[in-house]
Design an enzyme around this catalytic site. Structure first.
Site, mmCIF file in Angstrom:
data_model
loop_
_atom_site.group_PDB
_atom_site.id
_atom_site.type_symbol
_atom_site.label_atom_id
_atom_site.label_comp_id
_atom_site.label_asym_id
_atom_site.label_seq_id
_atom_site.Cartn_x
_atom_site.Cartn_y
_atom_site.Cartn_z
ATOM 1 N N ASN A 100 80.120 62.205 70.368
ATOM 2 C CA ASN A 100 80.760 61.514 69.247
ATOM 3 C C ASN A 100 80.836 60.015 69.491
ATOM 4 O O ASN A 100 80.539 59.198 68.607
ATOM 5 C CB ASN A 100 82.183 62.045 69.045
ATOM 6 N N ARG A 444 70.102 68.406 55.993
ATOM 7 C CA ARG A 444 69.780 68.641 57.405
ATOM 8 C C ARG A 444 69.369 70.105 57.538
ATOM 9 O O ARG A 444 69.987 70.983 56.955
ATOM 10 C CB ARG A 444 70.981 68.379 58.325
ATOM 11 N N ARG A 474 71.215 60.644 58.604
ATOM 12 C CA ARG A 474 71.290 59.897 59.860
ATOM 13 C C ARG A 474 71.023 60.772 61.084
ATOM 14 O O ARG A 474 71.598 61.839 61.249
ATOM 15 C CB ARG A 474 72.661 59.233 59.977
ATOM 16 N N HIS A 504 73.361 64.271 49.029
ATOM 17 C CA HIS A 504 74.156 64.982 50.024
ATOM 18 C C HIS A 504 74.678 66.317 49.494
ATOM 19 O O HIS A 504 75.223 67.114 50.252
ATOM 20 C CB HIS A 504 75.334 64.089 50.443
ATOM 21 N N TYR A 537 79.826 75.565 62.177
ATOM 22 C CA TYR A 537 80.539 74.757 61.192
ATOM 23 C C TYR A 537 81.270 75.679 60.220
ATOM 24 O O TYR A 537 80.697 76.630 59.693
ATOM 25 C CB TYR A 537 79.566 73.890 60.389
ATOM 26 N N ARG A 633 90.169 66.513 59.013
ATOM 27 C CA ARG A 633 89.676 66.672 60.385
ATOM 28 C C ARG A 633 89.484 65.332 61.079
ATOM 29 O O ARG A 633 89.837 65.165 62.234
ATOM 30 C CB ARG A 633 88.340 67.422 60.389
ATOM 31 N N HIS A 661 84.722 71.881 58.320
ATOM 32 C CA HIS A 661 83.769 71.089 57.540
ATOM 33 C C HIS A 661 83.897 71.287 56.033
ATOM 34 O O HIS A 661 83.356 70.504 55.254
ATOM 35 C CB HIS A 661 82.347 71.439 57.993
#
Length: 759
Positions: A100, A444, A474, A504, A537, A633, A661
């Site tokens: 992270n 992704r 990213r 997204h 997730y 979160r 998530h």
């Protein structure tokens, strides 16, 4: 009415002053007491009878985004510090913390530095200047990285040793072990090393971002002249070399579970450091030290000027590797001369230099976590098939189209299997001769994605297939470029969304011919179409053939692949046009209902909250008496529990074995709950610079299930972090009697298994 700029003297945050300890910890420019004073002063000076919740809000009401992110990563670190968690899971949280922080420096710190250097940086919404934010990051990050290293060296490493997993330095090995590792070095490591000298004929080498390196000082035995050299640890080599109980060294992936007892693991850079004489024969090794550089790895692509976005992004990916250094990590014990040389050649200041105990780069603990030692990990959980997709046990595969026709299906991953729901739905659609078209967004996905394979199979079968691939996701850019080309070669229509916007949203649309007409089957989710991350997730999704949703997705895909700028939707809220305004309208409706004496509340679950307009709407709701409960979160710019501003706002944060998530936006709506799930967080990028989608939940059973999930997450009996009025987070893990609080993820696992057992 007096303006806050007039009722208050110039704040310290408006000057380039040093930050106090509380500001650094809480990420705020104004204390909660000062906020209360501002509110009271404004109310006292109001002469027109304006209601409190309609008055201007005080400056300093937002926490700083970057410092709030560091507070989130501190919560990750606190998971590693929690002795109640299984030992290898604690090591895993150390690796997550390190990963992270790497990304934070590569993107957020690098971007802040770039804006400061170009004179484009502005004071943050928190009231902190760019320089103050950067200074606060440096102080906070150094404190956390030292704490991170201490947890490993003083706590987790010794406890792993007690379990037979010894993480050792070279000096800790017995002579016999050292001798066998030397043979391993000559055979497996030495051939792939490349020493690079620095002298007038050899300029200082380029140091790639996140690579592990050795800085070596050498002396020529004849001339006595000293030289500097750099040795890069090849990234394809394992981070640790395993030495089994018999003393035999091998790659960790080659060591079986039966050989793990009393196994040793040695950082590969220490092995290289002890054998530098093989790389520099005839030279005297004066000293060597490990170091690591973090570079600016954010991408900038001018889409308007790019004839081909794919090629423009590929060029930018090459440039990424040569971004300026933003952080230098060095091992303790490095000499002042070598440190000064590295700082000078890399252009890194003392503020951006992190001196840490060896070993550096604790992301390598992922390798240790993967060892086959189930008694040191969370108990294994096998995801179940969603209830409405497996009403009875049968050898016959589920007919997804019949199941979806019967009822909308709410999915909750990873408790309910992604592979037997979303993945199987798309695989079945690809093989069904009655399916005419499949349209899907891909933000992704994994390198061996069965989702991509299903789209290719569908195209090969002659179906119309559209894949909207977001190649600007990213750190997944190269992977997504690869899959975009593979899809194109298979005949899939690949598009890259709208210029200036990332796509997204998580959408899939299947068009099927049934009884002479067409029916549309849809999936709208909160997470990526990635089978690997879907196992870790926590996300939600809806499978439906509702006519309105089918129309919405058809219109949205047409907007993304063609030209449809003024599209209207039925059950979707779509950013950048509608989500912020739609949510604020619903917040304001709760205010009106509360003032009218009706049932009113707001419950939100998301990853990050930064958007000032939405936060201000929530502040007004709190001032009007509406109870606002949030589960956040990560980043949270809200100041909760401040009297007169946000005393009715309660914020919790949950971290666990799964990454929280899912996004849920729920409103009381006078007893008829109004609930949305989807892909959007409350951030500028989500609401202004991305195509996002939230879907309205209509099934009463699903509404009840989502509200139960929110109640569990928000309960005082559930383990979580609470956001305090001063901007800091306090972990609540035990009750007053010292008993552990409920693990919400474990509760959901038990409930999901329970639903399976009652079929």
């Amino acid at each position: 009415m007096a303006n806050f700029a007039e009722t208050r003297a110039k704040k310290p945050s408006e000057a380039e002053s040093e930050l106090d300890e509380h500001t650094i910890d809480a990420g705020v420019a104004v204390s909660s007491d000062e906020l209360v004073d501002d509110i009271v002063e404004a109310q006292d000076s109001a002469t027109d009878g304006t209601l409190a919740w309609k008055q201007p809000l005080p400056d300093g009401r937002f926490a700083d985004r970057e410092l709030s992110w560091l507070a989130f990563n501190e919560r990750v670190l606190e998971q590693a510090e929690d002795e109640r968690l299984p030992l290898l899971e604690r090591a895993w949280f150390l690796a997550i913390f390190a990963s992270n922080l790497d990304e934070f420096f590569m993107v957020r710190v690098a971007g802040l530095k770039r804006r400061i250097a170009t004179g484009m940086a502005v004071t943050a919404a928190s009231g902190l200047t760019p320089r103050q934010v950067l200074d606060g990051i440096s102080v906070r990050a150094k404190e956390l990285t030292q704490r991170h290293a201490k947890v490993f060296t003083d706590d987790i490493a010794p406890k792993l040793a007690n379990e037979g997993i010894r993480l050792l330095h070279w000096a800790d090995l017995e002579k016999k072990e050292q001798g066998r590792i030397e043979k391993f070095f000559r055979k497996e490591i030495f051939p792939v090393l490349t020493p690079l000298a620095v002298d007038p004929a050899h300029p200082f080498p380029y140091i790639s971002g996140l690579s592990l390196n050795l800085a070596v000082m050498l002396r020529h035995p004849n001339t006595g002249k000293e030289h500097f050299a750099r040795v890069k640890v090849p990234p394809l080599l394992p981070r640790y070399i395993a030495v089994d109980a018999s003393g035999k060294p091998r790659r960790p992936e080659d060591i079986g579970s039966e050989d793990l007892a009393d196994a040793s693991f040695v950082p590969i850079e220490e092995i290289i450091g002890q054998h530098l004489d093989h790389l520099f024969p005839g030279m005297e090794i004066i000293e060597h030290h490990t170091f690591r550089v973090t570079r600016n790895e954010d991408l900038e692509v001018e889409e308007d000027d790019a004839e081909n976005l794919l090629k423009a992004l590929e060029r930018e990916l090459v440039r990424r590797r040569f971004g300026p250094a933003v952080r230098l990590e060095v091992a303790e014990g490095i000499s002042k001369n070598v440190l000064a040389l590295l700082q000078r050649e890399l252009g890194v200041s003392a503020q951006d230099t992190y001196i840490l105990p060896a070993p550096l780069d604790l992301r390598g603990l992922n390798l240790i976590h993967d060892l086959d030692l189930p008694h040191l990990k969370f108990p294994k959980y096998v995801a179940v098939t969603a209830k409405r997709l497996a009403r009875v046990e049968s050898a016959t595969p589920t007919d997804f189209f019949t199941a979806i026709q019967d009822n909308e299906i709410l999915l909750h991953h990873p408790y309910e299997s992604f592979s037997t729901s979303v993945q199987q739905f798309l695989t079945q659609a690809a093989a069904d001769p009655q399916v005419l078209a499949i349209k899907q967004t891909l933000y992704r996905t994994s390198g061996d994605s069965p989702i991509v394979d299903a789209l290719i199979d569908a195209a090969n079968a002659g179906k119309q297939v559209l894949a909207l691939v977001e190649i600007k996701a990213r750190f997944d850019e190269e992977n997504n470029i690869t899959w975009a080309r593979k899809l194109e070669q298979a005949g899939v229509h690949v598009v890259y969304g709208l210029v200036g916007l990332k796509t997204h949203c998580k959408l899939a649309l299947v068009v099927r011919k049934e009884s002479g007409s067409l029916r549309r089957y849809c999936h709208v989710g909160t997470g990526n179409y990635n089978p690997k991350t879907a196992r870790g997730y926590e996300d939600l999704g809806i499978l439906t053939c509702d006519r309105n949703v089918g129309q919405d997705l058809t219109r949205l895909f047409n907007q993304l692949s063609g030209y449809a700028p003024h599209t209207e939707f039925h059950r979707l809220l779509v950013a950048p046009r509608e989500i912020r305004t739609g949510l604020i309208e619903r917040i304001e409706r709760e205010i009106e209902n509360k003032l009218a004496g009706k049932d009113a509340w707001i419950k939100i679950k998301c990853n990050s909250v930064v958007d000032e307009k939405t936060i201000d709407a929530l502040y007004h709701a709190s001032q009007a008496g509406v109870h606002v409960e949030m589960v956040v979160r990560g980043i949270c710019a809200i100041r909760a529990q401040v009297p007169g501003l946000s005393e009715n706002i309660h914020v919790r944060s949950i971290l666990g074995r799964y990454l929280e998530h899912a996004r849920i936006y729920a409103f009381a709506n006078d007893g008829d709950p109004d609930i949305y799930i989807g892909s959007a967080d409350l951030m500028h990028r989500n609401l202004d610079r991305r195509v996002e989608a939230l879907i309205h939940i209509e099934d009463p059973e699903h509404i009840e299930r989502l509200l139960d999930l929110m109640e569990l997450s928000l309960a005082d009996t559930t383990m979580s972090w609470h956001l305090l009025a001063d901007g800091t987070w306090l972990r609540h893990a035990e009750d007053d009697a010292g008993r552990p609080l409920i693990d919400s993820q474990q509760v959901i696992m038990n409930q999901t298994r329970g639903r399976l057992s009652t079929r």
